[in-house]
Design a protein around this motif. Structure first.
Motif, PDB file in Angstrom:
ATOM      1  N   ALA A  19     -16.709 -46.853 -41.437  1.00  0.00           N
ATOM      2  CA  ALA A  19     -16.227 -47.271 -42.758  1.00  0.00           C
ATOM      3  C   ALA A  19     -15.565 -46.132 -43.525  1.00  0.00           C
ATOM      4  O   ALA A  19     -14.749 -46.386 -44.425  1.00  0.00           O
ATOM      5  CB  ALA A  19     -17.391 -47.852 -43.571  1.00  0.00           C
ATOM      6  N   VAL A  20     -15.892 -44.885 -43.207  1.00  0.00           N
ATOM      7  CA  VAL A  20     -15.337 -43.748 -43.972  1.00  0.00           C
ATOM      8  C   VAL A  20     -14.482 -42.820 -43.123  1.00  0.00           C
ATOM      9  O   VAL A  20     -13.991 -41.797 -43.622  1.00  0.00           O
ATOM     10  CB  VAL A  20     -16.482 -42.932 -44.625  1.00  0.00           C
ATOM     11  CG1 VAL A  20     -17.209 -43.782 -45.659  1.00  0.00           C
ATOM     12  CG2 VAL A  20     -17.461 -42.405 -43.586  1.00  0.00           C
ATOM     13  N   LEU A  21     -14.251 -43.166 -41.866  1.00  0.00           N
ATOM     14  CA  LEU A  21     -13.541 -42.249 -40.974  1.00  0.00           C
ATOM     15  C   LEU A  21     -12.041 -42.186 -41.225  1.00  0.00           C
ATOM     16  O   LEU A  21     -11.439 -41.120 -41.215  1.00  0.00           O
ATOM     17  CB  LEU A  21     -13.766 -42.658 -39.509  1.00  0.00           C
ATOM     18  CG  LEU A  21     -14.856 -41.937 -38.729  1.00  0.00           C
ATOM     19  CD1 LEU A  21     -14.898 -42.441 -37.300  1.00  0.00           C
ATOM     20  CD2 LEU A  21     -14.638 -40.425 -38.740  1.00  0.00           C
ATOM     21  N   GLY A  22     -11.405 -43.326 -41.412  1.00  0.00           N
ATOM     22  CA  GLY A  22      -9.952 -43.355 -41.471  1.00  0.00           C
ATOM     23  C   GLY A  22      -9.374 -43.422 -40.071  1.00  0.00           C
ATOM     24  O   GLY A  22     -10.091 -43.633 -39.084  1.00  0.00           O
ATOM     25  N   TYR A  23      -8.054 -43.220 -39.951  1.00  0.00           N
ATOM     26  CA  TYR A  23      -7.384 -43.400 -38.671  1.00  0.00           C
ATOM     27  C   TYR A  23      -6.624 -42.163 -38.212  1.00  0.00           C
ATOM     28  O   TYR A  23      -5.804 -42.232 -37.298  1.00  0.00           O
ATOM     29  CB  TYR A  23      -6.431 -44.599 -38.745  1.00  0.00           C
ATOM     30  CG  TYR A  23      -7.180 -45.903 -38.909  1.00  0.00           C
ATOM     31  CD1 TYR A  23      -7.675 -46.590 -37.806  1.00  0.00           C
ATOM     32  CD2 TYR A  23      -7.423 -46.432 -40.179  1.00  0.00           C
ATOM     33  CE1 TYR A  23      -8.378 -47.779 -37.956  1.00  0.00           C
ATOM     34  CE2 TYR A  23      -8.126 -47.617 -40.331  1.00  0.00           C
ATOM     35  CZ  TYR A  23      -8.608 -48.286 -39.222  1.00  0.00           C
ATOM     36  OH  TYR A  23      -9.308 -49.454 -39.369  1.00  0.00           O
ATOM     37  N   ILE A  39     -17.329 -36.508 -29.059  1.00  0.00           N
ATOM     38  CA  ILE A  39     -18.111 -36.168 -27.865  1.00  0.00           C
ATOM     39  C   ILE A  39     -19.327 -37.092 -27.812  1.00  0.00           C
ATOM     40  O   ILE A  39     -20.106 -37.148 -28.763  1.00  0.00           O
ATOM     41  CB  ILE A  39     -18.589 -34.703 -27.896  1.00  0.00           C
ATOM     42  CG1 ILE A  39     -17.399 -33.742 -28.024  1.00  0.00           C
ATOM     43  CG2 ILE A  39     -19.410 -34.377 -26.640  1.00  0.00           C
ATOM     44  CD1 ILE A  39     -17.809 -32.303 -28.289  1.00  0.00           C
ATOM     45  N   ALA A  40     -19.464 -37.797 -26.730  1.00  0.00           N
ATOM     46  CA  ALA A  40     -20.619 -38.687 -26.542  1.00  0.00           C
ATOM     47  C   ALA A  40     -21.394 -38.216 -25.314  1.00  0.00           C
ATOM     48  O   ALA A  40     -20.816 -38.072 -24.234  1.00  0.00           O
ATOM     49  CB  ALA A  40     -20.164 -40.132 -26.355  1.00  0.00           C
ATOM     50  N   THR A  41     -22.670 -37.952 -25.502  1.00  0.00           N
ATOM     51  CA  THR A  41     -23.510 -37.492 -24.396  1.00  0.00           C
ATOM     52  C   THR A  41     -24.593 -38.513 -24.106  1.00  0.00           C
ATOM     53  O   THR A  41     -25.328 -38.926 -25.005  1.00  0.00           O
ATOM     54  CB  THR A  41     -24.151 -36.131 -24.718  1.00  0.00           C
ATOM     55  OG1 THR A  41     -23.111 -35.158 -24.916  1.00  0.00           O
ATOM     56  CG2 THR A  41     -25.058 -35.666 -23.576  1.00  0.00           C
ATOM     57  N   MET A  42     -24.679 -38.925 -22.857  1.00  0.00           N
ATOM     58  CA  MET A  42     -25.675 -39.891 -22.410  1.00  0.00           C
ATOM     59  C   MET A  42     -26.637 -39.208 -21.453  1.00  0.00           C
ATOM     60  O   MET A  42     -26.252 -38.817 -20.354  1.00  0.00           O
ATOM     61  CB  MET A  42     -25.000 -41.078 -21.714  1.00  0.00           C
ATOM     62  CG  MET A  42     -25.958 -42.103 -21.146  1.00  0.00           C
ATOM     63  SD  MET A  42     -26.944 -42.938 -22.390  1.00  0.00           S
ATOM     64  CE  MET A  42     -27.812 -44.159 -21.429  1.00  0.00           C
ATOM     65  N   ASN A  43     -27.865 -39.024 -21.907  1.00  0.00           N
ATOM     66  CA  ASN A  43     -28.929 -38.483 -21.058  1.00  0.00           C
ATOM     67  C   ASN A  43     -29.553 -39.671 -20.323  1.00  0.00           C
ATOM     68  O   ASN A  43     -30.629 -40.142 -20.658  1.00  0.00           O
ATOM     69  CB  ASN A  43     -29.954 -37.741 -21.927  1.00  0.00           C
ATOM     70  CG  ASN A  43     -31.104 -37.183 -21.137  1.00  0.00           C
ATOM     71  OD1 ASN A  43     -30.941 -36.756 -20.002  1.00  0.00           O
ATOM     72  ND2 ASN A  43     -32.276 -37.180 -21.734  1.00  0.00           N
ATOM     73  N   ALA A  44     -28.831 -40.162 -19.308  1.00  0.00           N
ATOM     74  CA  ALA A  44     -29.098 -41.474 -18.721  1.00  0.00           C
ATOM     75  C   ALA A  44     -30.406 -41.539 -17.953  1.00  0.00           C
ATOM     76  O   ALA A  44     -31.020 -42.606 -17.851  1.00  0.00           O
ATOM     77  CB  ALA A  44     -27.945 -41.875 -17.802  1.00  0.00           C
ATOM     78  N   GLU A  63     -21.043 -37.076 -31.351  1.00  0.00           N
ATOM     79  CA  GLU A  63     -20.525 -36.116 -32.344  1.00  0.00           C
ATOM     80  C   GLU A  63     -19.076 -36.476 -32.653  1.00  0.00           C
ATOM     81  O   GLU A  63     -18.260 -36.666 -31.751  1.00  0.00           O
ATOM     82  CB  GLU A  63     -20.589 -34.687 -31.800  1.00  0.00           C
ATOM     83  CG  GLU A  63     -21.991 -34.233 -31.415  1.00  0.00           C
ATOM     84  CD  GLU A  63     -21.977 -32.870 -30.737  1.00  0.00           C
ATOM     85  OE1 GLU A  63     -21.052 -32.079 -31.015  1.00  0.00           O
ATOM     86  OE2 GLU A  63     -22.872 -32.610 -29.918  1.00  0.00           O
ATOM     87  N   ILE A  64     -18.761 -36.553 -33.957  1.00  0.00           N
ATOM     88  CA  ILE A  64     -17.414 -36.928 -34.405  1.00  0.00           C
ATOM     89  C   ILE A  64     -16.868 -35.815 -35.295  1.00  0.00           C
ATOM     90  O   ILE A  64     -17.520 -35.392 -36.260  1.00  0.00           O
ATOM     91  CB  ILE A  64     -17.440 -38.253 -35.184  1.00  0.00           C
ATOM     92  CG1 ILE A  64     -18.091 -39.350 -34.315  1.00  0.00           C
ATOM     93  CG2 ILE A  64     -16.035 -38.664 -35.616  1.00  0.00           C
ATOM     94  CD1 ILE A  64     -18.518 -40.566 -35.094  1.00  0.00           C
ATOM     95  N   TYR A  65     -15.664 -35.328 -34.987  1.00  0.00           N
ATOM     96  CA  TYR A  65     -15.024 -34.249 -35.740  1.00  0.00           C
ATOM     97  C   TYR A  65     -13.679 -34.765 -36.250  1.00  0.00           C
ATOM     98  O   TYR A  65     -12.807 -35.138 -35.460  1.00  0.00           O
ATOM     99  CB  TYR A  65     -14.813 -33.026 -34.854  1.00  0.00           C
ATOM    100  CG  TYR A  65     -16.105 -32.466 -34.271  1.00  0.00           C
ATOM    101  CD1 TYR A  65     -16.784 -31.432 -34.908  1.00  0.00           C
ATOM    102  CD2 TYR A  65     -16.630 -32.982 -33.085  1.00  0.00           C
ATOM    103  CE1 TYR A  65     -17.959 -30.918 -34.373  1.00  0.00           C
ATOM    104  CE2 TYR A  65     -17.803 -32.481 -32.547  1.00  0.00           C
ATOM    105  CZ  TYR A  65     -18.463 -31.450 -33.195  1.00  0.00           C
ATOM    106  OH  TYR A  65     -19.624 -30.946 -32.671  1.00  0.00           O
ATOM    107  N   TYR A  68     -21.666 -34.151 -42.382  1.00  0.00           N
ATOM    108  CA  TYR A  68     -21.260 -32.889 -42.996  1.00  0.00           C
ATOM    109  C   TYR A  68     -19.825 -33.061 -43.504  1.00  0.00           C
ATOM    110  O   TYR A  68     -18.920 -33.372 -42.733  1.00  0.00           O
ATOM    111  CB  TYR A  68     -21.317 -31.745 -41.985  1.00  0.00           C
ATOM    112  CG  TYR A  68     -22.666 -31.599 -41.315  1.00  0.00           C
ATOM    113  CD1 TYR A  68     -23.637 -30.755 -41.840  1.00  0.00           C
ATOM    114  CD2 TYR A  68     -22.956 -32.327 -40.154  1.00  0.00           C
ATOM    115  CE1 TYR A  68     -24.876 -30.631 -41.220  1.00  0.00           C
ATOM    116  CE2 TYR A  68     -24.189 -32.207 -39.534  1.00  0.00           C
ATOM    117  CZ  TYR A  68     -25.146 -31.354 -40.068  1.00  0.00           C
ATOM    118  OH  TYR A  68     -26.364 -31.230 -39.458  1.00  0.00           O
ATOM    119  N   GLY A  69     -19.639 -32.892 -44.798  1.00  0.00           N
ATOM    120  CA  GLY A  69     -18.302 -32.949 -45.377  1.00  0.00           C
ATOM    121  C   GLY A  69     -17.825 -34.325 -45.761  1.00  0.00           C
ATOM    122  O   GLY A  69     -16.687 -34.484 -46.228  1.00  0.00           O
TER     123      GLY A  69
END
Length: 711
Positions: free
Chosen positions: A524-528, A534-539, A626-628, A645-646
């Motif tokens: 909802a707040v990310l924008g485009y 980075i997505a980490t799956m400890n499967a 994680e989203i940057y 953060y931010g």
């Protein structure tokens, strides 16, 4: 039909009404006439079920460890719910079945309608069994005698591993059903047999055949007895067919063996071994696995691929046939072991007092009427549907259906109409718990039912595409648990079928992560603007022989599971994947690898990295995103805690574990009932599926793979 089941939760043994299974490819459908109750094995299961939760935990310390690890990563309440659901799943009893073939599946040429056969089928009026676990019965062997086939094969496999020769002395410890059959087979092989047991009745029966009996309760030390019977040399071989928790049994087996003797374990005993006892005599020790080569090998059992006779002389099925031929020749006498024959409807006479039973062999007798009007559908409730839309038919009754989907669907504005499961039992249990109208073993009855407008598919992955297409042909909305397809041909067929049907109904894939409150709030707040994710799956590791790893059945874990995170990154970026590159651990990683890193290029310039690893610690959280973006960072930790953060106006927050299943199903049901746009755009579903295929292709070719999004 009726089937005997046992509850792990309460220990109660029940005669359950379930639909007759449909005959499958490579299988035969058998109408049961007799089945043998394996008192030793079934007694253990019943007593385990009747024990309290603490006792169950003590008997399964490895499972307790898994529970504590799950609590750490997912929380207490979800773990307790998972344990409760697991205990609710009943266990079919029985594995010594005799009956008549009433249907033959595709690819089966060695059985015909009307054949009398023995198999490892359960205590049920009809069983559907793979062809390699079925053997034809000789004409001069009665159904009651043939019921000993499978349990006899267990003893025979132990003998094959022991490899006795003419004149050797072999001790059989435990003269239950398997022990008595084993003793007879050894005698037929020219061995001198000593039988050890605490039950004098069984010893006296075996003595009639030529077994030397010994009862430790009456006669003293079995080790000294064996020494006295072998001039102080000791036994050439010891077969342990007993069941007991003590380590004394294996110790006695060692001490009564001669130098370089052989010990084979067929039963279940304590296994804290003494090195000295094995070392001083250079003893060999082996554990026998059930009926013989092929056991637990899906290629042999489920896919029907036989081992070449020249290289594997005795397989499961050939052991079955050997037992039947030995009974036919009169070299083993099984009818003398039958204590009682009881009608199926009187099953409680057996199971209510199974712990105190003195029976040697109990045979269950089934209705001998000709097979007529076989029904693969039974009615569970008299429910009246209030909605004209939102009536659900579910194909598949596995863990996802039971533990995740149904608890949520029950709370939605929908009606649970029918559920289909291959064996009929798992679907019937769920139908009763959640108030379905019907349980069936034929998915086509769901597709043909006009009242159902939403078909939900949770079967093994190789069936997804076919079931999606058939559902579309029958005018149904479709939800399919990921993946949509496991290869390009299947995906193209779905796209073409969807076009043919004019996109009238919706296709939804179970990409639930995008519906988690954690994902929704960040989106909802990310924008485009372009972003890095980075997505980490400890499967976690799963056994190599699990069907998911089979590229033809499960498609591998990248196609079958990592697609979740391709979709999630697509959701965040608001763009489509245009190129994929995947690298995997190892010098020459296989295409079904589950230790890999996937790089994604998006059309809007965003990048995605998916670390899908199976070699991590189970105590570490399973998923981390994680989203940057634009000087801001968000971290979603296992869909329980999100730190930001931010981001102005958005604070870090926590929830109980919420991967989005609840919202996904609520949105889906509302969309089916009220109409409107699909909850996931179909072009995004196709793009995600193509990207998962491209990851495997990239691994094979060692370069970036570009995706055609022009469909």
């Amino acid at each position: 039909m009726y089937q005997i089941i046992q509850s792990f939760k309460t220990g109660e043994t029940i005669l359950e009404k379930v639909p007759v299974p449909e005959v499958k490819k490579g299988h035969v459908l058998i109408k049961t006439t007799r089945s043998l109750v394996s008192l030793g094995t079934e007694r253990m299961l019943v007593e385990f079920g009747k024990s309290n939760l603490i006792s169950k935990a003590r008997q399964q310390p490895d499972k307790v460890k898994q529970v504590f690890e799950k609590i750490k990563t997912e929380g207490l309440l979800p773990t307790l719910e998972a344990v409760s659901n697991k205990l609710e799943q009943p266990l079919p009893l029985g594995y010594c079945n005799v009956g008549e073939v009433v249907a033959v599946g595709e690819g089966v040429f060695d059985f015909n309608l009307g054949d009398r056969v023995a198999s490892n089928g359960a205590h049920a009026e009809y069983v559907c069994i793979p062809k390699n676990l079925v053997a034809r019965i000789p004409d001069n062997v009665s159904d009651e005698e043939a019921a000993f086939t499978v349990i006899g094969a267990i003893g025979l496999q132990g003998i094959r591993l022991l490899n006795p020769t003419l004149g050797e002395t072999v001790v059989v410890i435990g003269m239950g059903l398997i022990g008595l059959l084993t003793a007879q087979l050894l005698l037929a092989n020219g061995c001198r047999v000593i039988g050890i047991d605490l039950d004098q009745t069984k010893l006296e029966l075996s003595q009639k055949w030529g077994v030397i009996p010994f009862n430790p309760k009456i006669n003293g030390d079995p080790v000294k007895f064996v020494e006295s019977q072998t001039s102080g040399i000791g036994a050439d071989g010891v077969l342990i067919t007993a069941s007991g928790k003590t380590n004394e049994i294996i110790s006695q087996a060692c001490r009564m063996s001669r130098k370089r003797g052989r010990v084979v374990l067929v039963g279940v005993v304590g296994l804290e071994l003494s090195r000295a006892e094995f070392y001083e005599k250079e003893l060999s020790f082996q554990v026998s696995c059930s009926y013989g080569p092929g056991r637990y090998d899906d290629n042999y059992e489920q896919k029907g691929n036989d081992y070449p006779l020249a290289f594997v002389r005795w397989t499961e099925r050939r052991n079955f046939e050997a037992i039947l031929n030995t009974i036919s020749s009169g070299r083993i006498k099984v009818s003398e072991m039958i204590t009682e024959v009881i009608a199926l409807e009187q099953y409680k006479k057996i199971y209510d007092g199974i712990g105190e039973s003195s029976s040697i062999a109990t045979i269950l007798k089934y209705n001998d009427k000709k097979a007529e009007g076989i029904s693969n559908k039974i009615q569970i409730t008299e429910a009246v549907f209030s909605n004209t839309k939102g009536n659900i038919g579910i194909i598949g009754a596995g863990n996802f259906t039971k533990m995740t989907m149904l608890p949520i669907l029950k709370k939605t504005n929908s009606c649970l109409h029918s559920i289909a499961s291959a064996n009929g039992l798992s679907g019937t249990i769920l139908a009763k718990k959640y108030g379905f109208l019907f349980s069936t073993t034929s998915y086509k009855t769901i597709l043909d039912e006009k009242a159902i407008d939403l078909v939900m598919i949770t079967t093994r992955h190789d069936n997804h595409a076919q079931l999606v297409n058939e559902s579309l042909e029958n005018g149904k909305n479709v939800f399919v648990e990921k993946p949509l397809a496991i290869n390009k041909i299947q995906l193209n067929d779905i796209v073409e079928k969807y076009k043919e049907t004019g996109f009238k109904n919706t296709i939804t894939v179970g990409f639930n992560r995008r519906f988690s409150p954690h994902a929704q709030k960040i989106k909802a707040v990310l924008g485009y603007e372009p972003m890095n994710i980075i997505a980490t799956m400890n499967a976690g590791e799963i056994p190599a022989n699990t069907w998911v790893h089979d590229m033809a059945v499960g498609g591998g874990r990248i196609i079958g599971e990592a697609c979740h995170f391709i979709d999630l990154i697509t959701f965040f970026t608001g763009s489509k994947v245009k190129a994929v590159c995947m690298n995997a651990m190892g010098e020459s990683p296989a295409e079904n690898t589950d230790n890999a890193t996937i790089l994604l290029k998006y059309e809007n310039g965003s990048t995605g990295t998916i670390n899908y690893f199976s070699n991590g610690s189970k105590s570490y959280p399973k998923e981390r995103i994680e989203i940057y973006s634009q000087g801001r960072t968000a971290v979603i930790n296992n869909f329980r805690k999100t730190e930001v953060y931010g981001f102005k106006g958005l604070k870090s927050f926590s929830t109980k574990l919420d991967k989005g299943h609840k919202s996904q199903f609520h949105f889906l049901i509302n969309q089916v009932i009220s109409g409107g746009n699909p909850i996931i755009p179909f072009d995004e579903i196709v793009n995600t599926t193509k990207a998962s295929f491209a990851a495997i292709e990239s691994l094979k070719k060692g370069n970036w793979i570009f995706i055609d999004n022009s469909h």
